[in-house]
Design a protein around this motif. Structure first.
Motif, PDB file in Angstrom:
ATOM      1  N   ARG A 614       0.817  -1.210   0.000  1.00  0.00           N
ATOM      2  CA  ARG A 614       0.000   0.000   0.000  1.00  0.00           C
ATOM      3  C   ARG A 614       0.851   1.259   0.000  1.00  0.00           C
ATOM      4  O   ARG A 614       0.549   2.220  -0.718  1.00  0.00           O
ATOM      5  CB  ARG A 614      -0.931   0.003   1.214  1.00  0.00           C
ATOM      6  CG  ARG A 614      -1.973   1.102   1.169  1.00  0.00           C
ATOM      7  CD  ARG A 614      -2.984   0.920   2.264  1.00  0.00           C
ATOM      8  NE  ARG A 614      -2.470   1.355   3.555  1.00  0.00           N
ATOM      9  CZ  ARG A 614      -3.101   1.179   4.714  1.00  0.00           C
ATOM     10  NH1 ARG A 614      -4.252   0.542   4.730  1.00  0.00           N
ATOM     11  NH2 ARG A 614      -2.582   1.615   5.835  1.00  0.00           N
ATOM     12  N   ASP A 615       1.963   1.251   0.767  1.00  0.00           N
ATOM     13  CA  ASP A 615       2.770   2.465   0.834  1.00  0.00           C
ATOM     14  C   ASP A 615       3.584   2.697  -0.430  1.00  0.00           C
ATOM     15  O   ASP A 615       4.145   3.775  -0.622  1.00  0.00           O
ATOM     16  CB  ASP A 615       3.681   2.456   2.078  1.00  0.00           C
ATOM     17  CG  ASP A 615       4.436   1.140   2.220  1.00  0.00           C
ATOM     18  OD1 ASP A 615       4.272   0.273   1.343  1.00  0.00           O
ATOM     19  OD2 ASP A 615       5.168   0.987   3.209  1.00  0.00           O
ATOM     20  N   ASP A 616       3.657   1.683  -1.312  1.00  0.00           N
ATOM     21  CA  ASP A 616       4.362   1.858  -2.589  1.00  0.00           C
ATOM     22  C   ASP A 616       3.451   2.391  -3.691  1.00  0.00           C
ATOM     23  O   ASP A 616       3.943   2.788  -4.765  1.00  0.00           O
ATOM     24  CB  ASP A 616       4.951   0.522  -3.058  1.00  0.00           C
ATOM     25  CG  ASP A 616       6.213   0.146  -2.293  1.00  0.00           C
ATOM     26  OD1 ASP A 616       6.840   1.053  -1.719  1.00  0.00           O
ATOM     27  OD2 ASP A 616       6.559  -1.047  -2.278  1.00  0.00           O
ATOM     28  N   LEU A 617       2.134   2.357  -3.478  1.00  0.00           N
ATOM     29  CA  LEU A 617       1.209   2.708  -4.555  1.00  0.00           C
ATOM     30  C   LEU A 617       1.472   4.095  -5.146  1.00  0.00           C
ATOM     31  O   LEU A 617       1.563   4.234  -6.378  1.00  0.00           O
ATOM     32  CB  LEU A 617      -0.241   2.605  -4.062  1.00  0.00           C
ATOM     33  CG  LEU A 617      -0.768   1.175  -3.834  1.00  0.00           C
ATOM     34  CD1 LEU A 617      -2.155   1.213  -3.210  1.00  0.00           C
ATOM     35  CD2 LEU A 617      -0.795   0.391  -5.143  1.00  0.00           C
ATOM     36  N   PRO A 618       1.608   5.159  -4.336  1.00  0.00           N
ATOM     37  CA  PRO A 618       1.857   6.470  -4.955  1.00  0.00           C
ATOM     38  C   PRO A 618       3.127   6.498  -5.802  1.00  0.00           C
ATOM     39  O   PRO A 618       3.146   7.108  -6.885  1.00  0.00           O
ATOM     40  CB  PRO A 618       1.966   7.412  -3.744  1.00  0.00           C
ATOM     41  CG  PRO A 618       1.152   6.745  -2.682  1.00  0.00           C
ATOM     42  CD  PRO A 618       1.406   5.284  -2.872  1.00  0.00           C
ATOM     43  N   ALA A 619       4.200   5.849  -5.345  1.00  0.00           N
ATOM     44  CA  ALA A 619       5.443   5.838  -6.116  1.00  0.00           C
ATOM     45  C   ALA A 619       5.281   5.063  -7.423  1.00  0.00           C
ATOM     46  O   ALA A 619       5.809   5.459  -8.475  1.00  0.00           O
ATOM     47  CB  ALA A 619       6.568   5.232  -5.275  1.00  0.00           C
ATOM     48  N   ILE A 620       4.539   3.967  -7.362  1.00  0.00           N
ATOM     49  CA  ILE A 620       4.278   3.200  -8.585  1.00  0.00           C
ATOM     50  C   ILE A 620       3.481   4.039  -9.566  1.00  0.00           C
ATOM     51  O   ILE A 620       3.785   4.100 -10.772  1.00  0.00           O
ATOM     52  CB  ILE A 620       3.522   1.903  -8.236  1.00  0.00           C
ATOM     53  CG1 ILE A 620       4.422   0.966  -7.443  1.00  0.00           C
ATOM     54  CG2 ILE A 620       3.009   1.218  -9.495  1.00  0.00           C
ATOM     55  CD1 ILE A 620       3.699  -0.250  -6.894  1.00  0.00           C
ATOM     56  N   TRP A 621       2.451   4.716  -9.072  1.00  0.00           N
ATOM     57  CA  TRP A 621       1.645   5.561  -9.955  1.00  0.00           C
ATOM     58  C   TRP A 621       2.478   6.666 -10.586  1.00  0.00           C
ATOM     59  O   TRP A 621       2.314   6.966 -11.778  1.00  0.00           O
ATOM     60  CB  TRP A 621       0.483   6.173  -9.168  1.00  0.00           C
ATOM     61  CG  TRP A 621      -0.492   5.161  -8.623  1.00  0.00           C
ATOM     62  CD1 TRP A 621      -0.707   3.899  -9.075  1.00  0.00           C
ATOM     63  CD2 TRP A 621      -1.367   5.343  -7.512  1.00  0.00           C
ATOM     64  NE1 TRP A 621      -1.659   3.275  -8.318  1.00  0.00           N
ATOM     65  CE2 TRP A 621      -2.094   4.130  -7.357  1.00  0.00           C
ATOM     66  CE3 TRP A 621      -1.628   6.386  -6.637  1.00  0.00           C
ATOM     67  CZ2 TRP A 621      -3.050   3.964  -6.360  1.00  0.00           C
ATOM     68  CZ3 TRP A 621      -2.583   6.214  -5.642  1.00  0.00           C
ATOM     69  CH2 TRP A 621      -3.287   5.020  -5.508  1.00  0.00           C
ATOM     70  N   GLU A 622       3.348   7.277  -9.800  1.00  0.00           N
ATOM     71  CA  GLU A 622       4.169   8.358 -10.345  1.00  0.00           C
ATOM     72  C   GLU A 622       5.005   7.885 -11.518  1.00  0.00           C
ATOM     73  O   GLU A 622       5.120   8.586 -12.535  1.00  0.00           O
ATOM     74  CB  GLU A 622       5.072   8.932  -9.243  1.00  0.00           C
ATOM     75  CG  GLU A 622       4.342   9.863  -8.275  1.00  0.00           C
ATOM     76  CD  GLU A 622       5.244  10.431  -7.212  1.00  0.00           C
ATOM     77  OE1 GLU A 622       5.073  11.618  -6.866  1.00  0.00           O
ATOM     78  OE2 GLU A 622       6.125   9.700  -6.719  1.00  0.00           O
ATOM     79  N   GLU A 623       5.606   6.722 -11.402  1.00  0.00           N
ATOM     80  CA  GLU A 623       6.421   6.226 -12.507  1.00  0.00           C
ATOM     81  C   GLU A 623       5.567   5.898 -13.727  1.00  0.00           C
ATOM     82  O   GLU A 623       5.970   6.151 -14.865  1.00  0.00           O
ATOM     83  CB  GLU A 623       7.210   4.997 -12.051  1.00  0.00           C
ATOM     84  CG  GLU A 623       8.283   5.329 -11.024  1.00  0.00           C
ATOM     85  CD  GLU A 623       9.390   4.287 -10.974  1.00  0.00           C
ATOM     86  OE1 GLU A 623       9.501   3.495 -11.942  1.00  0.00           O
ATOM     87  OE2 GLU A 623      10.143   4.278  -9.985  1.00  0.00           O
ATOM     88  N   LEU A 624       4.399   5.323 -13.483  1.00  0.00           N
ATOM     89  CA  LEU A 624       3.518   5.031 -14.605  1.00  0.00           C
ATOM     90  C   LEU A 624       2.995   6.305 -15.261  1.00  0.00           C
ATOM     91  O   LEU A 624       2.903   6.394 -16.498  1.00  0.00           O
ATOM     92  CB  LEU A 624       2.346   4.159 -14.130  1.00  0.00           C
ATOM     93  CG  LEU A 624       2.700   2.721 -13.734  1.00  0.00           C
ATOM     94  CD1 LEU A 624       1.494   2.037 -13.092  1.00  0.00           C
ATOM     95  CD2 LEU A 624       3.169   1.925 -14.947  1.00  0.00           C
ATOM     96  N   ILE A 625       2.659   7.301 -14.448  1.00  0.00           N
ATOM     97  CA  ILE A 625       2.187   8.584 -14.990  1.00  0.00           C
ATOM     98  C   ILE A 625       3.274   9.236 -15.823  1.00  0.00           C
ATOM     99  O   ILE A 625       3.012   9.777 -16.912  1.00  0.00           O
ATOM    100  CB  ILE A 625       1.734   9.500 -13.833  1.00  0.00           C
ATOM    101  CG1 ILE A 625       0.463   8.947 -13.168  1.00  0.00           C
ATOM    102  CG2 ILE A 625       1.492  10.918 -14.329  1.00  0.00           C
ATOM    103  CD1 ILE A 625       0.124   9.605 -11.842  1.00  0.00           C
ATOM    104  N   ALA A 626       4.520   9.169 -15.349  1.00  0.00           N
ATOM    105  CA  ALA A 626       5.641   9.747 -16.103  1.00  0.00           C
ATOM    106  C   ALA A 626       5.811   9.072 -17.452  1.00  0.00           C
ATOM    107  O   ALA A 626       6.299   9.692 -18.415  1.00  0.00           O
ATOM    108  CB  ALA A 626       6.919   9.632 -15.282  1.00  0.00           C
ATOM    109  N   ALA A 627       5.409   7.817 -17.561  1.00  0.00           N
ATOM    110  CA  ALA A 627       5.521   7.086 -18.824  1.00  0.00           C
ATOM    111  C   ALA A 627       4.279   7.241 -19.689  1.00  0.00           C
ATOM    112  O   ALA A 627       4.175   6.609 -20.749  1.00  0.00           O
ATOM    113  CB  ALA A 627       5.759   5.612 -18.536  1.00  0.00           C
ATOM    114  N   GLY A 628       3.324   8.075 -19.232  1.00  0.00           N
ATOM    115  CA  GLY A 628       2.147   8.355 -20.053  1.00  0.00           C
ATOM    116  C   GLY A 628       0.908   7.560 -19.700  1.00  0.00           C
ATOM    117  O   GLY A 628      -0.093   7.625 -20.428  1.00  0.00           O
TER     118      GLY A 628
END
Length: 849
Positions: A614-628
């Motif tokens: 759960r605490d990794d979710l924002p970081a995972i989203w950020e990387e995915l968002i950066a990739a479009g």
């Protein structure tokens, strides 16, 4: 003068406290008081009669009360209970011995039921081997499942599939082993068994037919490790459940000297009497005319006949008692969520009979009718996947009514909203032989709920499969009588979802507190909070995890991801139309590699990343968002995917560019919150590679444009979408779908799929077409504007969440520490992680693709 004493009440002793024994008590006590008749029940189990038909629900959480009787309820009726196993019966002195006591009887009734058949295979006594018969059996299975990973059910009949559902419910990898070539061989033919198998395998349950178990192997501790089959193959497992049929419980009767059948069963005549004039038998232990009846409905009929015969013997009944002349073995069940029905001469053994069948591999249904040689009468049939017409077809079978339509029309599914074949006085409950007229009469006499109908008519007290039809009939009859039919959302809101939606929309309410203050009461519940949250999201497109909305959401929406069985989450970025670049694939792979996630390509042409803390979710989203990428809303009641084929761009059969239209639709409707999840598909030609007709809305290309289909879905009860409009341009498709989706969002009930909504829509497909095509209600412009507002106000929920520090703080595992949760354990499987086996610490995953 010598005083006179009233005659001693006759004493009836019933050996067995199952469903049939309990029904016998009810029948006896309904016609004879405690002053006239003394009743004693001998219960070998530690608890009195309970609903064995719904045995598997004992594993639900919360656990339902399956009790049919209690010590207090029996005491209130003057019924004596003795716990223990009856060990001896003396027919000459009319005495039965139980738990060290000797009881005298005037009449004795065997209602001992049956015992599970355990095949005589080596290793069957090993630790980890169970039968599936009593509540105690289920408690033992549940305890063993806590340390097991895989469970195997030996037996693919009714009970076997019920047991498989229980193992699946306990979180085990589940397999079913059946000796016959197909599932449910006693009820289904090969094609019906194959249809059932495809559906069950689609749930992730392994099915092994035509398999004979040679031995059950064990480990050093004497615990089961697997099954060896006679064909040389093997199946590893930690837990085995035997559910390969039943045998009549006739051991005590055999010891007593009563006549039993060559293959078991206490012989009875048409009155239920055994070879001893003072002894009767009923239920699964009884053999009538060479047949054992293993269903509850025939057992109840026997109980009624035996009760009348006993009372007649004792001079407590006037008139001739009824006789048992055999019973109909028709059944309607839901196994693992799959509807299955068998009625009449289902296998077609009648000389000269003919058959007509329909197999629909798209909907996952199979229907077969057996008709007379001249095609004028229904003799029996099979239904798999859709049993909506069971009652009417059974009624035609039992009544022998001549057909007025071709028999094949009886098994072709009706169009949504179209007419449904219904007898003038349909048989609603086959267990209790209750027709619609009896239920309507009960409503007219004052019954106002299903419980009242059960009490008045007995309908719904057997297998329970008729309860939904009883509810529908109750509402229809109340409307006919001019009474209001309650459709309240819950106890806190005296409105339907549609009414509440309109109230919130017209008054411009924007928060839970405003809605509750204006139209609700109390504090709300798990029903109304998510429903109101969904309505607010549909109307205002606010972020669902914003502080004013977050308390309304369930676990998935609260963290914008699907929780899995070990407490981790799955992340599913949107891939519009299934189209993705090489860079996009690389980016997803890099995220999965960095955070150690399991990768799975879904049926909706997306990539699911599972195992995220759960605490990794924002970081995972950020990387995915950066990739479009952005949120794929796999966790929400909203648009999931628009599946597509490659269409005319690549395929030599394609006639339109299906991928481009799918991308356009998915980007337009992303984030649209609705009463239930939405799925779509776009196929570039009539070969239908995107499976558009199994979706809530589907589009199929023609040489002249696009055909639009609506009201389909897959899942437990598949529905085929129906044609709404033909040969439209892309813009025409968009306009029509804008109105269709908005009209559905506004008018559907809570958690109602588009298929059910369309079926229940007054006027059906034609009414829908008149509203959104012909603008019958004058609301098309309003629906267009509502969709335009949604499209214009769309925000990616992941991006909004990671940009807000207050929202990000909610994803910390511990409120007082930044440490991770190190208690989650993993094992390697085919080169990727999967959860270590302890499936009982967390709920099963919700949502998905």
């Amino acid at each position: 003068m010598t005083p006179t004493h009233p005659p001693r009440p006759a004493h009836v002793v019933i050996i067995g406290s199952g469903m049939v024994g309990h029904r016998l008590v009810e029948q006896l006590r309904a016609q004879a008081s405690a002053q006239a008749l003394n009743i004693t029940v001998l219960s070998e189990e530690s608890r009195l009669a309970y609903d064995r038909v719904h045995l598997s629900s004992h594993l639900d959480d919360p656990q339902p009360d399956l009790s049919l009787a209690t010590d207090a309820s029996y005491a209130g009726q003057g019924v004596n209970v003795v716990y223990g196993r009856a060990t001896d019966v003396n027919l000459h002195t009319r005495e039965v011995t139980v738990a060290g006591r000797t009881l005298k009887y005037d009449t004795l009734v065997f209602a001992t039921g049956s015992v599970p058949f355990v095949p005589p295979v080596p290793g069957r006594e090993a630790g980890g081997c169970f039968v599936y018969r009593t509540l105690d059996d289920l408690d033992a299975i549940r305890e063993a499942a806590r340390s097991a990973r895989t469970g195997v059910v030996i037996g693919g009949g009714l009970l076997g599939l019920e047991a498989a559902g229980a193992l699946r419910k306990l979180g085990l990898e589940t397999h079913v082993v059946e000796f016959a070539p197909h599932l449910m061989p006693a009820q289904l033919d090969a094609e019906g068994g194959a249809t059932l198998r495809r559906t069950i395998e689609g749930m992730g349950i392994g099915v092994h037919t035509g398999k004979s178990t040679q031995a059950i192997t064990t480990g050093a501790q004497g615990h089961v490790t697997g099954l060896d089959f006679t064909d040389g193959t093997r199946l590893e497992t930690d837990l085995v459940v035997f559910s390969a049929g039943i045998r009549p419980r006739d051991d005590l009767a055999r010891q007593t000297g009563l006549t039993v059948g060559e293959r078991g069963g206490i012989r009875i005549d048409d009155t239920g009497r055994t070879s001893d004039p003072h002894v009767y038998a009923a239920g699964e232990c009884a053999l009538h005319d060479g047949r054992i009846y293993g269903l509850v409905a025939p057992g109840y009929q026997m109980a009624r006949v035996v009760a009348a015969s006993v009372l007649a013997d004792l001079g407590l009944l006037t008139g001739e008692p009824p006789l048992f002349r055999g019973a109909d073995l028709s059944t309607k069940l839901k196994l693992l969520g799959v509807e299955v029905a068998s009625f009449g001469d289902a296998k077609g053994t009648t000389e000269g009979c003919r058959t007509v069948s329909l197999s629909d591999n798209v909907r996952g249904t199979y229907s077969r009718l057996v008709v007379s040689a001249d095609g004028s009468r229904v003799l029996g049939g099979l239904l798999v996947g859709d049993t909506a017409r069971y009652s009417d077809l059974l009624d035609l079978t039992l009544s022998g009514t001549p057909l007025t339509v071709p028999p094949e029309t009886l098994i072709v599914p009706p169009l949504p909203g179209g007419p449904v074949m219904t007898s003038a006085d349909a048989l609603i409950c086959s267990c209790e032989n209750v027709r619609a007229s009896a239920l309507c009469a009960a409503v007219q006499d004052g019954a106002r709920d299903v419980a009242g109908l059960k009490k008045c008519t007995g309908a719904g007290t057997g297998c329970g499969g008729c309860v939904p039809n009883m509810h529908s009939l109750l509402q229809a009859e109340l409307r006919r009588l001019g009474e209001a039919v309650t459709n309240h959302l819950c106890e806190h809101y005296p409105y339907s979802r549609q009414e509440l939606f309109d109230l919130i929309r017209v008054r411009g309410l924007a928060t839970w507190d405003e809605v509750l203050a204006a139209h609700g009461s109390g504090l709300g519940c798990e029903i109304c909070k998510p429903a109101v949250g969904s309505i607010l999201a549909s109307l205002h497109n606010d972020l669902v995890v914003a502080p004013q909305h977050a308390p309304l959401q369930d676990t998935n929406d609260a963290f914008l991801a699907n929780i899995q069985k070990n407490g981790t989450y799955s992340v599913m970025p949107r891939v519009p139309g299934g189209e993705i670049t090489a860079d996009g694939l690389i980016a997803i792979g890099a995220v999965a590699k960095r955070f150690g996630l399991y990768c799975k390509i879904t049926g909706g042409q997306r990539i699911d990343l599972l195992g995220a803390h759960r605490d990794d979710l924002p970081a995972i989203w950020e990387e995915l968002i950066a990739a479009g990428f952005e949120s794929g809303h796999a966790y929400g009641k909203s648009l999931r995917t628009v599946k597509s084929c490659v269409g005319s761009t690549w395929c030599r059969y394609g006639v339109q560019d299906s991928t481009s239209l799918a991308v356009r639709l998915e980007l337009r409707y992303r984030g649209l919150r609705s009463p239930h999840k939405l799925k779509s598909g776009v196929s570039g030609c009539t070969r239908e590679c995107a499976e558009a007709r199994s979706k809530d809305f589907g589009i199929i290309a023609t040489e002249r444009g696009w055909n639009v289909y609506v009201g389909g879905n897959g899942g437990v009860t598949p529905k085929h979408a129906v044609l709404l409009a033909s040969d439209l341009s892309e813009d025409g498709v968009i306009t029509l779908l804008d109105r269709y989706l908005m009209f559905y969002v506004r008018t559907a009930d809570r958690l109602q799929r588009t298929s059910t909504w369309l079926e229940n829509l007054d006027g059906g497909l034609e009414y829908l077409r008149s509203v959104i095509v012909d603008d019958r209600l004058g609301i098309c412009a309003e629906l267009d504007a509502a969709m335009a507002r949604h499209v214009g106000s769309y925000r990616d929920e992941w991006a909004a969440a990671v940009q807000d520090p207050a929202i990000r703080a909610r994803f910390r595992t511990f409120v007082n520490s930044d440490a991770r949760d190190d208690g989650i354990q993993w094992v390697d499987e085919r080169g990727q992680i999967r959860p270590a086996d302890n499936p009982h610490l967390y709920p099963l995953p919700l949502g998905g693709d």
